[in-house]
Scaffold this motif. Structure first.
Motif, short mmCIF file in Angstrom:
data_model
loop_
_atom_site.label_atom_id
_atom_site.label_comp_id
_atom_site.label_asym_id
_atom_site.label_seq_id
_atom_site.Cartn_x
_atom_site.Cartn_y
_atom_site.Cartn_z
N ASP A 121 49.03 51.96 46.56
CA ASP A 121 48.62 50.75 47.28
C ASP A 121 49.00 50.82 48.76
N ASP B 98 39.78 43.08 48.00
CA ASP B 98 40.06 43.95 46.85
C ASP B 98 39.93 43.05 45.63
N VAL C 269 44.24 39.22 42.83
CA VAL C 269 44.93 39.78 41.67
C VAL C 269 45.81 38.69 41.03
N SER D 86 38.69 45.23 40.46
CA SER D 86 39.60 46.36 40.33
C SER D 86 39.96 46.69 38.88
N ARG E 37 42.58 51.53 54.54
CA ARG E 37 41.68 50.41 54.85
C ARG E 37 41.82 49.98 56.30
N TYR F 238 43.78 40.54 48.44
CA TYR F 238 43.93 41.14 47.12
C TYR F 238 43.79 40.02 46.10
N ASN G 140 40.20 48.80 35.23
CA ASN G 140 40.85 50.04 34.83
C ASN G 140 39.88 50.88 34.01
N TYR H 263 52.07 53.24 41.36
CA TYR H 263 51.09 52.19 41.71
C TYR H 263 51.32 51.70 43.15
N PHE I 79 53.01 42.68 45.24
CA PHE I 79 52.42 42.51 46.57
C PHE I 79 53.46 42.08 47.61
N HIS J 155 39.22 48.50 43.56
CA HIS J 155 40.33 49.45 43.57
C HIS J 155 40.56 49.90 42.12
N1 ARG Z 1 43.85 47.65 38.27
C1 ARG Z 1 44.87 46.68 38.47
C2 ARG Z 1 45.05 45.85 37.21
O1 ARG Z 1 44.15 45.73 36.41
C3 ARG Z 1 44.53 45.73 39.60
C4 ARG Z 1 44.50 46.38 40.93
C5 ARG Z 1 44.55 45.38 42.03
N2 ARG Z 1 44.42 45.94 43.32
C6 ARG Z 1 45.37 46.64 43.95
N3 ARG Z 1 45.08 47.14 45.13
N4 ARG Z 1 46.56 46.80 43.44
O2 ARG Z 1 46.12 45.30 37.02
#
Ligand code: ARG
Length: 587
Positions: free
Chosen positions: A311, A120, A331, A123, A318, A329, A125, A307, A339, A160
């Motif tokens: 997830d 992932d 991130v 991701s 998945r 992930y 927005n 959120y 997480f 994502h």
């Molecule tokens: N869109 C989210 C952001 O910009 C990140 C997502 C990450 N992936 C997830 N499965 N939560 O903070």
């Protein structure tokens, strides 16, 4: 398997130590940093206890009983160590033979055959700027994708998308009040972002209420609201895809948060079934106090999901869809708690695969001049950073090599490479400060330095008419899709009578490549590959200064050094490929 493991196993197999099996012995053998004393060593200090002798005496005994072979040429006991010297020319022969016959597959493996990894990453927005903060997730994820693929795994790249939430109600409201279709069409994502920023600073109470209503309309399937939403979404995707293409990253799925908005029931049911859902001020939560974490919010008091809920649904989806061995992930570390909560809740839900979920966290990227804030629209758009890097690269190239034919294209390769490498070179958890001068330096630990080294190697190869010779083998590899093993005599130029120290250093490092790739995958650290590329470049440049290549007096030496040069060039290209960076032939 890298040469070190291979050699260590070989040496361990030649030793016969009382009460110890080969595996234990192999674990004790190490590679001294300074190879002037030996290439491998067995420290005897631990053995002193069981053997009731001094380490020095043990080392003496082992050394005197040791019989050398075609791999190990010399043995000596020094201060409680047994030092082994290998046949370096034999190693050179082995390593170069591998590089030449595997070519672009050198370093790859099939260990991942039949195994799936979900990643992932990026991701982004919808309708929000693709800013410098998304750089790390995008390029770390992209590199991990290639690294796992190189190791034979089936990789599923997942974007994502952040395409769910009240902000879309706000956006539609802002558009309805202030938007002009033609202007938004022309301004694209920037215009959309401006509307959103304007809403946040100018919206009245009334507009806030309207925005909530618009969000509800999207949810209930209202045609107009959904058309507007889809428009903003496709505009964003068109925009980010352009950047993805430049960064050489790809995705197999764009299933974002919205995709899961109707897949939450199984999560709720399972949580109920396991007695995990608790009421708290009308909301539903999973209490994680026992584990030292704040509660994980599952449903708001109005029944809306969060959120975390999406997830959880995504994780289940998945697992069911891809049956992954691991789900990564990529991130920022700001989401550490999120997480930890998700993984804990999955575990409590009774999914044993919760242990296969990994948060690949990374640090912040800020600009040298301090401009970074996402609030008030003061953002640094990633595309602007890339463009500026490419422009600067063009100026440098224009100055250094004004007659280069493909200056524009080379500048793109150099500029984009600099951005990617700048985000990949440090251990990912570190915060980084992005500096144009630093990432574009020819001397530093940069992609430009690696690319320049490749161009230098390439020019030697061209002058030595070497490409054709080696391409013959590369072609064979392409045709069969499998490495071609060379028969003795097929390719005599992998043999040297004796090696110069800087040649030996290069050979060893080439032999390490496959271990480096594996290490990068195991630690989720593309920086291992980036650092390797810099080190290999440095060692090549030392060799280039120390050893005559084209003007070597003997033909065999000349050909051996050309093979070495070809191999370094090949492996540098393989390493850069894994990072998603192109290597120009000339610059
Ligand atoms: N869109 C989210 C952001 O910009 C990140 C997502 C990450 N992936 C997830 N499965 N939560 O903070």
């Amino acid at each position: 398997m890298g040469y070190k493991v291979h050699y260590i196993k070989h040496i361990a197999g030649m030793l016969n130590l009382e009460g110890m099996d080969t595996k234990d012995v192999a674990e004790m053998i190490c590679c001294p940093p300074d190879s002037s004393m030996g290439d491998f060593a067995l420290p005897c200090f631990k053995l002193a206890k069981t053997m009731h002798k001094s380490p020095a005496a043990i080392a003496e005994e082992i050394a005197s009983n040791f019989k050398c072979d075609h791999v190990v040429k010399g043995v000596a006991a020094v201060n409680g160590y047994v030092n082994f010297t290998i046949d370096r020319e034999w190693l050179a022969h082995q390593v170069l033979n591998m590089v030449v016959s595997y070519g672009s597959c050198f370093g790859a493996s099939d260990e991942g055959y039949g195994r799936t990894i979900c990643i992932d990453y990026s991701s982004v927005n919808i309708a929000k700027p693709f800013h410098i903060g998304h750089l790390s997730s995008t390029v770390i994820g992209g590199a991990l994708y290639r690294i796992y693929d190189f190791l034979g795994y089936k990789v599923v790249g997942i974007n994502h998308l952040g395409d769910y939430g009240t902000q879309f109600g706000k956006l539609i409201c802002a558009y309805k009040h202030w938007g002009v279709k033609e202007e938004v069409e022309k301004g694209g994502i920037h215009a959309v972002n401006d509307l959103y920023v304007r809403f946040n600073s100018e919206a009245t109470e009334e507009m806030e209420a309207e925005a909530r209503e618009y969000f509800r309309l999207i949810e209930s399937g209202d045609k107009e609201a959904n058309e507007l939403f889809d428009w903003f979404k496709s505009m964003t995707l068109e925009y980010v895809d352009r950047i993805y293409a430049r960064l050489h990253v790809r995705f197999d799925s764009y299933n974002g948060e919205r995709f899961y908005s109707d897949k939450m029931q199984p999560v709720i049911d399972r949580l109920e079934e396991k007695g995990l859902l608790k009421e708290s001020d009308g909301a539903k939560i999973v209490d994680l106090e026992e584990y030292g974490m704040s509660p994980c919010l599952i449903l708001r008091s109005d029944g809306a999901s969060l959120y975390a809920t999406r997830d959880l649904a995504a994780a289940l989806y998945r697992k069911n869809t891809y049956d992954f061995e691991k789900c990564l992930y990529v991130v920022a570390y700001q989401q550490n708690l999120h997480f930890q909560q998700i993984f804990k809740v999955l575990e409590l839900m009774g999914y044993d695969w919760a242990k296969d979920m990994v948060h690949v966290a990374f640090g912040m990227v800020s600009m040298e001049d301090g401009s970074m804030s996402t609030r008030q629209g003061r953002v640094v758009w990633l595309e602007d950073v890339i463009d500026k890097c490419v422009e600067k690269a063009y100026d440098v190239i224009n100055e250094k090599n004004p007659n280069l034919i493909s200056k524009k294209w080379t500048a793109e390769q150099v500029g984009v490479g600099a951005v990617i490498f700048g985000a990949l070179y440090n251990a990912r958890i570190k915060d980084i400060t992005f500096s144009y001068d630093k990432v574009l330096s020819f001397e530093g630990e940069t992609s430009v330095y690696v690319q320049y080294t490749c161009a230098r190697a390439n020019s030697v190869l061209e002058k030595g008419d070497a490409h054709e010779l080696y391409e013959k083998f590369a072609k064979k590899v392409k045709k069969t899709g499998k490495p071609v093993w060379l028969n003795p005599g097929d390719f005599p130029w992998v043999t040297a009578d004796s090696l110069e120290p800087s040649e030996y250093e290069l050979i060893k490092l080439l032999g390490d490549f496959s271990d480096v790739v594996k290490e990068a995958a195991e630690k989720y650290e593309p920086s291992c590959v980036a650092r390797y590329a810099v080190e290999l470049s440095q060692k090549f440049n030392k060799f280039y200064i120390d050893c005559k290549i084209l003007s070597a007096p003997e033909k065999t030496t000349r050909m051996f050094r050309l093979t070495l040069t070809w191999s370094v060039h090949r492996v540098l290209k393989n390493a850069m490929y894994l990072l998603g960076i192109e290597v120009p032939d000339e610059m």
